[in-house]
Design an enzyme around this catalytic site. Structure first.
Site, PDB file in Angstrom:
ATOM      1  N   GLY A 233     -20.975   6.344   5.082  1.00 49.93           N
ATOM      2  CA  GLY A 233     -20.122   6.725   3.953  1.00 49.93           C
ATOM      3  C   GLY A 233     -20.777   6.368   2.636  1.00 49.93           C
ATOM      4  O   GLY A 233     -20.964   5.182   2.338  1.00 49.93           O
ATOM      5  N   VAL A 234     -21.137   7.379   1.837  1.00 52.12           N
ATOM      6  CA  VAL A 234     -21.831   7.125   0.578  1.00 52.12           C
ATOM      7  C   VAL A 234     -21.073   7.759  -0.586  1.00 52.12           C
ATOM      8  O   VAL A 234     -21.650   8.403  -1.457  1.00 52.12           O
ATOM      9  CB  VAL A 234     -23.298   7.602   0.620  1.00 52.12           C
ATOM     10  CG1 VAL A 234     -24.095   6.748   1.589  1.00 52.12           C
ATOM     11  CG2 VAL A 234     -23.389   9.082   1.013  1.00 52.12           C
ATOM     12  N   GLY A 235     -19.765   7.544  -0.600  1.00 48.12           N
ATOM     13  CA  GLY A 235     -18.933   7.969  -1.717  1.00 48.12           C
ATOM     14  C   GLY A 235     -19.052   6.995  -2.868  1.00 48.12           C
ATOM     15  O   GLY A 235     -20.107   6.391  -3.096  1.00 48.12           O
TER      16      GLY A 235
ATOM     17  N   LYS B 182       0.852  -1.188   0.000  1.00 44.96           N
ATOM     18  CA  LYS B 182       0.000   0.000   0.000  1.00 44.96           C
ATOM     19  C   LYS B 182       0.883   1.231   0.000  1.00 44.96           C
ATOM     20  O   LYS B 182       2.037   1.183   0.446  1.00 44.96           O
ATOM     21  CB  LYS B 182      -0.895   0.013   1.240  1.00 44.96           C
ATOM     22  CG  LYS B 182      -2.153   0.842   1.090  1.00 44.96           C
ATOM     23  CD  LYS B 182      -3.218   0.133   0.272  1.00 44.96           C
ATOM     24  CE  LYS B 182      -4.508   0.930   0.219  1.00 44.96           C
ATOM     25  NZ  LYS B 182      -5.589   0.196  -0.460  1.00 44.96           N
TER      26      LYS B 182
ATOM     27  N   VAL C 165     -18.038   3.894  -3.408  1.00 43.36           N
ATOM     28  CA  VAL C 165     -18.457   2.523  -3.113  1.00 43.36           C
ATOM     29  C   VAL C 165     -19.748   2.501  -2.304  1.00 43.36           C
ATOM     30  O   VAL C 165     -20.704   1.795  -2.645  1.00 43.36           O
ATOM     31  CB  VAL C 165     -17.342   1.767  -2.370  1.00 43.36           C
ATOM     32  CG1 VAL C 165     -17.816   0.374  -1.967  1.00 43.36           C
ATOM     33  CG2 VAL C 165     -16.101   1.659  -3.255  1.00 43.36           C
TER      34      VAL C 165
END
Length: 349
Positions: free
Chosen positions: A182-184, A81, A186
């Site tokens: 979280g609604v970005g 990463k 994905v």
């Protein structure tokens, strides 16, 4: 001064590489956890850290998670990463991306990058001008590769459905209440897929405008980010940043299932047992959210097309089921069962 290898999250990383390019302002860390199965694959996160030491912890945990994710997904890739430390304004320049591309290239293929939080497929194109060790590039329709977000969302959606079937005995999400944090890219795609199935949704996001727009679109309830983890629901789906499941937050959960896209959801190893002790069915994050890496890994390896990607993503529910079955039979937390399986696969049993 604390040595990197003495940090709790070091976990015998093969390499932790620090890069600084003063001319472009680049400060980056690339962590290579394991190359036992192949080159270390994992995305690059562009993020502002209040304390730079948090970047080291983040990249170590994310890198280890990628070793486990790639192994459990059956990919011939190791785990790595990268994080680029952004300034408070999240300034990103072509010069910075070029410097990062050179940093990736200097590792000679031991690390293969792709996009993560704060990065886009356009950024990958810029990086690819400096190195061939990059994936997630724009591709023609029907090919593997491109933005990993939609494929990640597909895998999480299939995993949530599998969790609903095992935990609630329901064959589909109709009427099931899912709270999504979280609604970005994905989380938003997951919400749309579940809404199409007739699920009842409660949403929260740090970007209140984005959350409101999606709630209005889907007819979902909207709560604050401080409330989402205490909503009484069937499923809690963490789809933002990690370490949200700690001693206090686990105790406050009012759900029977936790299944979401966020990486490193458990704040500490002890939290695996805490969530298990509460009788909550937990989908280990690096198993349920593997769709994106399957997509970009097959692109990088030149192995298959979009149909092959989706066929491999379709195996995510059966992997989860094998973990849950062993957990039920042994009494060992699902997250611990998954870790043990992954450790065997990367030769560290």
């Amino acid at each position: 001064m604390i040595a990197l290898w003495s940090l709790p999250d070091f976990d015998d990383h093969e390499g932790v590489h620090l890069f600084r390019d003063a001319a472009s302002g680049l400060t980056a860390v690339i962590a290579v956890h394991s190359t036992h199965l192949g080159p270390a694959a994992g995305g690059t996160r562009f993020w502002h850290y209040g304390d730079p030491a948090e970047a080291i912890t983040d990249v170590l945990r994310l890198s280890r998670g990628m070793s486990f994710k790639n192994a459990m997904a059956g990919l011939p890739m190791g785990g790595g990463k990268a994080v680029i430390l952004a300034d408070p304004l999240r300034t990103k320049t072509p010069e910075m991306l070029a410097a990062f591309g050179r940093a990736v290239d200097s590792l000679g293929g031991r690390y293969v990058t792709a996009e993560d939080v704060g990065m886009s497929d356009a950024d990958m194109v810029a990086i690819s001008q400096q190195t061939k060790h990059v994936s997630g590039l724009p591709v023609a329709a029907g090919n593997a590769g491109g933005d990993p977000g939609p494929t990640t969302a597909l895998g999480v959606y299939l995993g949530v459905r599998a969790a609903i079937e095992r935990g609630l005995g329901k064959s589909d999400p109709r009427g099931v209440h899912v709270a999504i944090q979280g609604v970005g890219s994905v989380g938003g795609a997951l919400a749309r897929l579940l809404a199409a199935d007739g699920a009842r949704l409660t949403l929260a996001d740090a970007d209140a405008k984005r959350a409101r727009a999606l709630a209005d679109e889907l007819g979902a309830e909207l709560v604050s980010t401080g409330e989402i983890m205490t909503v009484e629901a069937d499923v809690f789906s963490p789809c933002a940043l990690g370490a949200v499941l700690g001693e206090r937050s686990i105790a406050a959960l009012q759900v029977g299932i936790v299944a979401g896209a966020a990486n490193n959801q458990l704040a500490t190893p002890a939290d695996a047992d805490r969530i298990h002790a509460r009788g909550i069915l937990y989908a280990p994050d690096y198993v349920i959210n593997a769709g994106g890496i399957i997509n970009v890994a097959l692109e990088y390896l030149g192995q298959g097309d979009r149909a092959e990607v989706e066929a491999r993503v379709a195996h995510i529910p059966e992997r989860l089921e094998s973990i849950w079955s062993e957990s039920a039979a042994s009494g060992v937390a699902a997250a611990v069962v998954a870790d043990r399986m992954a450790m065997r696969l990367i030769g560290r049993a």
